[in-house]
Write a protein that holds these residues in place. Structure first.
Motif, PDB file in Angstrom:
ATOM      1  N   UNK A  24       0.800  -1.216   0.000  1.00 21.70           N
ATOM      2  CA  UNK A  24       0.000   0.000   0.000  1.00 21.70           C
ATOM      3  C   UNK A  24       0.837   1.272   0.000  1.00 21.70           C
ATOM      4  N   UNK A  25       2.118   1.149  -0.389  1.00 20.64           N
ATOM      5  CA  UNK A  25       2.973   2.318  -0.398  1.00 20.64           C
ATOM      6  C   UNK A  25       3.396   2.791   0.976  1.00 20.64           C
ATOM      7  N   UNK A  26       3.204   1.951   2.009  1.00 18.73           N
ATOM      8  CA  UNK A  26       3.636   2.331   3.349  1.00 18.73           C
ATOM      9  C   UNK A  26       5.154   2.512   3.364  1.00 18.73           C
ATOM     10  N   UNK A  27       5.668   3.339   4.259  1.00 23.72           N
ATOM     11  CA  UNK A  27       7.116   3.541   4.319  1.00 23.72           C
ATOM     12  C   UNK A  27       7.873   2.238   4.529  1.00 23.72           C
ATOM     13  N   UNK A  28       8.956   2.065   3.807  1.00 20.26           N
ATOM     14  CA  UNK A  28       9.828   0.912   3.994  1.00 20.26           C
ATOM     15  C   UNK A  28      10.808   1.254   5.110  1.00 20.26           C
ATOM     16  N   UNK A  29      10.739   0.519   6.202  1.00 21.57           N
ATOM     17  CA  UNK A  29      11.542   0.878   7.364  1.00 21.57           C
ATOM     18  C   UNK A  29      11.744  -0.330   8.265  1.00 21.57           C
ATOM     19  N   UNK A  30      12.887  -0.368   8.924  1.00 17.35           N
ATOM     20  CA  UNK A  30      13.149  -1.354   9.968  1.00 17.35           C
ATOM     21  C   UNK A  30      13.430  -0.662  11.298  1.00 17.35           C
ATOM     22  N   UNK A  31      12.981   0.568  11.414  1.00 17.62           N
ATOM     23  CA  UNK A  31      13.173   1.342  12.632  1.00 17.62           C
ATOM     24  C   UNK A  31      12.043   1.027  13.605  1.00 17.62           C
ATOM     25  N   UNK A  32      12.276   0.106  14.507  1.00 17.55           N
ATOM     26  CA  UNK A  32      11.250  -0.300  15.461  1.00 17.55           C
ATOM     27  C   UNK A  32      11.155   0.659  16.642  1.00 17.55           C
ATOM     28  N   UNK A  33      12.036   1.635  16.695  1.00 13.66           N
ATOM     29  CA  UNK A  33      11.942   2.680  17.715  1.00 13.66           C
ATOM     30  C   UNK A  33      11.061   3.825  17.241  1.00 13.66           C
ATOM     31  N   UNK A  34      10.542   3.729  16.041  1.00  8.00           N
ATOM     32  CA  UNK A  34       9.708   4.791  15.477  1.00  8.00           C
ATOM     33  C   UNK A  34       8.303   4.732  16.066  1.00  8.00           C
ATOM     34  N   UNK A  35       7.450   5.652  15.636  1.00  3.41           N
ATOM     35  CA  UNK A  35       6.067   5.699  16.118  1.00  3.41           C
ATOM     36  C   UNK A  35       5.171   4.682  15.422  1.00  3.41           C
ATOM     37  N   UNK A  36       5.716   3.913  14.512  1.00  2.00           N
ATOM     38  CA  UNK A  36       4.914   2.894  13.816  1.00  2.00           C
ATOM     39  C   UNK A  36       4.282   1.937  14.822  1.00  2.00           C
ATOM     40  N   UNK A  37       3.016   1.585  14.577  1.00  2.00           N
ATOM     41  CA  UNK A  37       2.330   0.665  15.482  1.00  2.00           C
ATOM     42  C   UNK A  37       2.020  -0.680  14.826  1.00  2.00           C
ATOM     43  N   UNK A  38       2.146  -0.757  13.507  1.00  2.00           N
ATOM     44  CA  UNK A  38       1.823  -1.969  12.763  1.00  2.00           C
ATOM     45  C   UNK A  38       2.931  -2.233  11.754  1.00  2.00           C
ATOM     46  N   UNK A  39       3.339  -3.487  11.641  1.00  2.00           N
ATOM     47  CA  UNK A  39       4.464  -3.837  10.776  1.00  2.00           C
ATOM     48  C   UNK A  39       4.032  -4.916   9.786  1.00  2.00           C
ATOM     49  N   UNK A  40       4.314  -4.680   8.514  1.00  2.00           N
ATOM     50  CA  UNK A  40       4.125  -5.674   7.461  1.00  2.00           C
ATOM     51  C   UNK A  40       5.470  -6.362   7.224  1.00  2.00           C
ATOM     52  N   UNK A  41       5.468  -7.687   7.155  1.00  2.00           N
ATOM     53  CA  UNK A  41       6.719  -8.420   6.933  1.00  2.00           C
ATOM     54  C   UNK A  41       6.480  -9.578   5.977  1.00  2.00           C
ATOM     55  N   UNK A  42       7.373  -9.781   5.026  1.00  2.00           N
ATOM     56  CA  UNK A  42       7.266 -10.887   4.092  1.00  2.00           C
ATOM     57  C   UNK A  42       8.198 -12.031   4.461  1.00  2.00           C
ATOM     58  N   UNK A  43       7.760 -13.249   4.160  1.00  2.00           N
ATOM     59  CA  UNK A  43       8.593 -14.442   4.358  1.00  2.00           C
ATOM     60  C   UNK A  43       8.567 -15.240   3.053  1.00  2.00           C
TER      61      UNK A  43
END
Length: 313
Positions: A24-43
């Protein structure tokens, strides 16, 4: 001001196809100290597949198809835009040594544990269904034993001889203390299993197709109660007419319409994590399956966000 005049304009907020690198064009980030509350991850893993391989391409296909969902804003019939309530990021894919299933297990569990420990809600894209086992291990570390809501054509509770099998996760998970089978339920099942000693409640495909949405939702809620719930969705729960791009298609499944309504009805459950697995783009037609997967994943986001909104539907 035209788009070309604004150097800060982000194409993911405008185009359905340009720069479609994330869900959905969400920011690509691995900064878990950010204000993000939901994480999309692929396997991107499919070495435990018993039928047609190719689900390693699932995360990329789902992300690409999600471009079709960006334009609408408020996703019907929800009454709010999910990204006005949640702050999601796309973590990208878990890396593992190719051909090394044990390393995949280690990497997925470690990465998911880090995300969950940081207080984020994790939505994962497979890959074949075997990836749910390390995801459950990670969630159980933080939340303890959880209830499972499992949409699938297969129970995946088989005691396999193979060490790595996408049909054995829910044989191992209860024995590892990850899920409570007495408060767990499987929906859409239409392949054989040992009914006499099967600990999960099952709403098989015949029943799910004949029951109303309200009846299905009521049975699921009665089973899981207020427990912490992990939801896993194998795309082959859908009939192959709605999801041809999967490794082990089984006719007689559910429609996308009914599934979306059931998920909307489950907005009040205590959802702590979820995954969408078994999209295999090599067997897809016109992105039908990938789009179904992307849309179901968006329902997950709305289910998570709905608890923060007064009138979600």
């Amino acid at each position: 001001m035209s788009h070309s005049d604004n150097n800060d304009f982000l194409t993911q907020d405008y185009s359905m196809y340009a720069n479609q690198f994330s869900y959905l064009g969400f920011p690509i980030s691995r900064n878990l100290a950010s204000s993000a509350d939901t994480v999309i991850m692929g396997v991107p893993y499919d070495l435990a597949t018993s039928g047609r391989a190719g689900a390693r391409g699932g995360p990329a296909a789902i992300r690409q198809a999600s471009g079709n969902l960006k334009w609408e804003g408020f996703r019907w019939p929800w009454q709010f835009a999910v990204d006005e309530v949640l702050t999601p990021i796309d973590y990208g894919d878990v890396e593992y040594f190719f051909g090394d299933s044990e390393h995949m297990l280690e990497q997925v569990e470690a990465t998911a544990s880090k995300i969950v420990k940081a207080g984020k809600t994790l939505i994962s894209f497979g890959g074949d269904h075997f990836v749910t086992l390390p995801l459950l291990r990670a969630h159980a570390k933080h939340h303890g034993k959880v209830s499972l809501i499992h949409f699938d054509a297969h129970t995946d509770s088989y005691k396999e001889d193979e060490r790595y099998s996408h049909g054995s996760m829910f044989y191992h998970a209860p024995r590892e203390g990850l899920i409570d089978t007495e408060s767990s339920i499987q929906i859409g099942i239409r392949t054989s299993y040992h009914r006499d000693d099967h600990a999960f409640e099952v709403i098989d495909a015949h029943a799910a197709n004949n029951l109303s949405v309200e009846e299905i939702v009521a049975r699921i809620k009665a089973r899981v109660g207020d427990n912490k719930v992990y939801l896993t969705f194998d795309i082959d729960c859908l009939d192959p007419a709605y999801a041809p791009g999967t490794g082990t298609p089984v006719i007689g499944g559910l429609t996308t319409n009914k599934i979306l309504q059931v998920l909307q009805g489950l907005k009040d459950i205590n959802l702590i994590g979820c995954d969408l697995v078994e999209v295999s783009p090599a067997y897809d037609q016109a992105e039908i399956t990938a789009l179904a997967g992307a849309t179901i994943a968006l329902q997950f986001l709305y289910m998570i966000a709905s608890k923060r909104v007064d009138s979600p539907l």
